[in-house]
Each structure stands twice: as C-alpha cells, then as structure tokens.
Motif scaffolding. Structure first.
Motif, mmCIF file in Angstrom:
data_model
loop_
_atom_site.group_PDB
_atom_site.id
_atom_site.type_symbol
_atom_site.label_atom_id
_atom_site.label_comp_id
_atom_site.label_asym_id
_atom_site.label_seq_id
_atom_site.Cartn_x
_atom_site.Cartn_y
_atom_site.Cartn_z
ATOM 1 N N PHE A 104 0.909 -1.285 0.017
ATOM 2 C CA PHE A 104 0.014 0.009 -0.050
ATOM 3 C C PHE A 104 1.078 1.279 0.050
ATOM 4 C CE2 PHE A 104 -2.828 -3.299 0.963
ATOM 5 C CZ PHE A 104 -3.992 -2.915 0.662
ATOM 6 N N SER A 105 0.442 2.423 -0.741
ATOM 7 C CA SER A 105 1.212 3.576 -0.801
ATOM 8 C C SER A 105 1.925 4.002 0.397
ATOM 9 C CB SER A 105 0.291 4.610 -1.678
ATOM 10 O OG SER A 105 -0.181 4.207 -2.654
ATOM 11 N N LYS A 106 1.144 4.076 1.592
ATOM 12 C CA LYS A 106 1.590 4.748 2.572
ATOM 13 C C LYS A 106 2.682 4.176 3.079
ATOM 14 C CE LYS A 106 -1.148 3.371 6.600
ATOM 15 N NZ LYS A 106 -2.153 3.722 7.344
ATOM 16 N N PHE A 107 2.991 2.769 2.751
ATOM 17 C CA PHE A 107 4.210 1.974 3.354
ATOM 18 C C PHE A 107 5.434 2.126 2.473
ATOM 19 C CE2 PHE A 107 0.601 -0.058 5.402
ATOM 20 C CZ PHE A 107 0.949 0.302 6.681
ATOM 21 N N VAL A 108 5.280 2.950 1.224
ATOM 22 C CA VAL A 108 6.276 2.916 0.239
ATOM 23 C C VAL A 108 7.291 4.208 0.615
ATOM 24 C CG1 VAL A 108 6.818 3.221 -2.119
ATOM 25 C CG2 VAL A 108 5.013 1.913 -1.595
ATOM 26 N N LEU A 109 8.528 3.744 0.607
ATOM 27 C CA LEU A 109 9.640 4.727 0.780
ATOM 28 C C LEU A 109 9.963 5.428 -0.377
ATOM 29 C CD1 LEU A 109 11.810 2.749 3.195
ATOM 30 C CD2 LEU A 109 10.000 4.353 3.747
ATOM 31 N N GLU A 110 10.216 4.702 -1.428
ATOM 32 C CA GLU A 110 10.667 5.334 -2.891
ATOM 33 C C GLU A 110 10.154 4.476 -3.956
ATOM 34 O OE1 GLU A 110 14.841 6.441 -4.790
ATOM 35 O OE2 GLU A 110 14.841 5.254 -3.095
ATOM 36 N N VAL A 133 7.913 -9.822 -6.524
ATOM 37 C CA VAL A 133 7.349 -9.079 -7.835
ATOM 38 C C VAL A 133 6.197 -8.915 -8.160
ATOM 39 C CG1 VAL A 133 9.542 -9.993 -9.076
ATOM 40 C CG2 VAL A 133 7.617 -11.294 -8.908
ATOM 41 N N GLY A 134 5.724 -7.938 -8.756
ATOM 42 C CA GLY A 134 4.241 -7.818 -8.911
ATOM 43 C C GLY A 134 3.983 -6.650 -9.962
ATOM 44 N N THR A 135 2.704 -6.229 -10.011
ATOM 45 C CA THR A 135 2.223 -5.309 -11.007
ATOM 46 C C THR A 135 1.879 -3.948 -10.391
ATOM 47 O OG1 THR A 135 1.183 -7.128 -12.258
ATOM 48 C CG2 THR A 135 0.593 -4.820 -12.654
ATOM 49 N N ALA A 136 2.283 -2.855 -10.824
ATOM 50 C CA ALA A 136 2.056 -1.451 -10.000
ATOM 51 C C ALA A 136 0.549 -1.184 -10.575
ATOM 52 C CB ALA A 136 2.978 -0.324 -10.676
ATOM 53 N N GLN A 137 0.094 -0.800 -9.261
ATOM 54 C CA GLN A 137 -1.321 -0.058 -9.682
ATOM 55 C C GLN A 137 -1.645 1.212 -9.640
ATOM 56 O OE1 GLN A 137 -4.053 -2.611 -9.815
ATOM 57 N NE2 GLN A 137 -1.946 -3.816 -9.904
ATOM 58 N N LEU A 138 -0.606 2.009 -9.314
ATOM 59 C CA LEU A 138 -0.436 3.571 -9.642
ATOM 60 C C LEU A 138 0.659 3.895 -10.143
ATOM 61 C CD1 LEU A 138 -1.549 4.199 -5.781
ATOM 62 C CD2 LEU A 138 -2.977 4.177 -7.954
ATOM 63 N N ASP A 139 0.755 4.987 -10.696
ATOM 64 C CA ASP A 139 2.388 5.638 -11.096
ATOM 65 C C ASP A 139 3.065 6.015 -10.117
ATOM 66 O OD1 ASP A 139 1.708 8.276 -10.679
ATOM 67 O OD2 ASP A 139 0.711 8.672 -12.661
ATOM 68 N N ALA A 144 3.921 7.864 -4.461
ATOM 69 C CA ALA A 144 4.392 8.994 -3.549
ATOM 70 C C ALA A 144 3.700 9.767 -2.749
ATOM 71 C CB ALA A 144 5.642 9.846 -4.290
ATOM 72 N N ASP A 145 2.388 10.185 -3.498
ATOM 73 C CA ASP A 145 1.533 11.020 -2.970
ATOM 74 C C ASP A 145 0.505 10.727 -1.979
ATOM 75 O OD1 ASP A 145 2.709 13.194 -4.043
ATOM 76 O OD2 ASP A 145 1.558 13.644 -5.687
ATOM 77 N N PHE A 146 -0.102 9.434 -2.388
ATOM 78 C CA PHE A 146 -1.250 8.945 -1.751
ATOM 79 C C PHE A 146 -0.983 8.385 -0.424
ATOM 80 C CE2 PHE A 146 -3.951 7.738 -5.957
ATOM 81 C CZ PHE A 146 -3.884 9.236 -6.156
ATOM 82 N N GLU A 147 -1.851 8.566 0.437
ATOM 83 C CA GLU A 147 -1.805 8.012 2.039
ATOM 84 C C GLU A 147 -2.459 6.544 1.885
ATOM 85 O OE1 GLU A 147 0.060 8.608 4.766
ATOM 86 O OE2 GLU A 147 1.410 9.822 3.259
ATOM 87 N N THR A 148 -3.517 6.296 0.846
ATOM 88 C CA THR A 148 -4.259 5.150 1.025
ATOM 89 C C THR A 148 -4.051 4.599 -0.659
ATOM 90 O OG1 THR A 148 -6.372 6.506 0.163
ATOM 91 C CG2 THR A 148 -5.899 5.942 2.686
ATOM 92 N N GLY A 149 -4.548 3.429 -0.623
ATOM 93 C CA GLY A 149 -4.421 2.745 -2.032
ATOM 94 C C GLY A 149 -3.541 1.787 -2.320
ATOM 95 N N MET A 150 -3.800 0.752 -3.058
ATOM 96 C CA MET A 150 -2.757 -0.288 -3.377
ATOM 97 C C MET A 150 -1.635 0.172 -4.323
ATOM 98 S SD MET A 150 -3.177 -4.118 -4.980
ATOM 99 C CE MET A 150 -5.130 -3.992 -4.343
ATOM 100 N N ALA A 151 -0.509 0.164 -4.100
ATOM 101 C CA ALA A 151 0.675 0.461 -4.851
ATOM 102 C C ALA A 151 1.099 -0.623 -5.829
ATOM 103 C CB ALA A 151 1.758 1.056 -4.078
#
Length: 162
Positions: A104-110, A133-139, A144-151
């Motif tokens: 999830f986006s809020k746990f991504v550092l970079e 490995v996986g598939t990006a759900q967002l750009d 980087a900007d979202f606090e919610t949502g699957m990355a």
C-alpha cells in the motif's frame, strides 16, 4: 509442452521485448546467450513461459508484455539502476510482502519515477534485497503522494531466507 531454447531467433525476439519493456540491456540480463533456457509454449507455438534451472524468469502475456517470476526479478535487480522499476519498502512491510500481501502507498519509501499503472515492478527492501515481484497499480507520483490505496499487486514473494 516444453522445449530447449536453442532457437536463437526466439530468444532474440524475447530479448527485444524485454529491452522495450524494461530498458536497453535487460533482454541480455534476463535471457543470457550462454545460458540454457527452456521455453514452454502454447499449443499454437506462442512462447508462454521461460524457465532457467533456478526457476521461472518470465511469463509472456497475450498483451505482448512479460510478467516477472522471482528469477526474472533477481536478474533485473542486478542490472537496473536504482530505483528503476523498484518500489522500496522498510522493515514494517517486509514480512507481509514476503507473504505475498499487496503493498500500500503509505508504506512505500521510494518508487522508480518511470513506473506506470500496469508495469511489472520489483518490491525491494531499503537495504536492497528483493522481496517480491508484482504489478504496479499506480504511477510513481501517485504512489509517493497517496496515503491510501494499493501501490503494487504482489504476485510472488521471496520466502524468508530465500
């Protein structure tokens, strides 16, 4: 159906797809000319999966793009410049990602700035270790900007100690 990948033209085409999808030089990294690989094909002869003795490198989708296996992720991690096609997480996310839970986006550092929704990505610990490995759900910008949502929709995680 499985066969040895001695046909240079087949591997040459697959290298071209990899170079287009991940960048110049990645085709050689995924499918080295000196390595004996096996290509599993559909009944019509279309390449479906490419395996090395260490496991699945890629599957070849009907859309003409690769989905990565862990072995393919390991190979790309060694050749892509940081942070290209990487989503970087820390200790808090590590056990969940290894257990094939989504990132999830809020746990991504970079995240690599070239990432677009639908791209194949490497989920990497901040110390540089491949976790999944996986598939990006967002750009990258949204990640980087979202606090919610699957990355990242994680497909395959690296087991602890694996």
């Amino acid at each position: 159906m499985s066969e040895s990948a001695d046909g240079r033209a087949d591997l040459s085409s697959l290298r071209t797809v990899a170079d287009y999808q991940f960048g110049t030089g990645t085709g050689e990294a995924l499918f080295p000319p000196e390595e004996s690989l096996s290509i599993k094909r559909t009944t019509s002869g279309r390449p479906q999966q490419v395996h090395s003795e260490n496991g699945r490198i890629v599957s070849f989708g009907v859309d003409g793009r690769f989905t990565l296996g862990l072995e393919g992720g390991r190979r790309l991690l060694d050749v892509l410049e940081h942070p290209a096609y990487r989503v970087i997480v820390d200790d808090e996310s590590e056990p969940f990602v290894r257990d094939e839970k989504n990132v999830f986006s809020k746990f991504v550092l970079e995240a690599g700035e070239e990432i677009r929704p639908g791209d194949e990505v490497l989920v990497v610990h901040e110390r540089g270790e491949l976790l999944a490995v996986g598939t990006a759900q967002l750009d990258a910008e949204a990640i980087a900007d979202f606090e919610t949502g699957m990355a990242v929709n994680v497909r395959e995680g690296v087991p602890e100690g694996g």
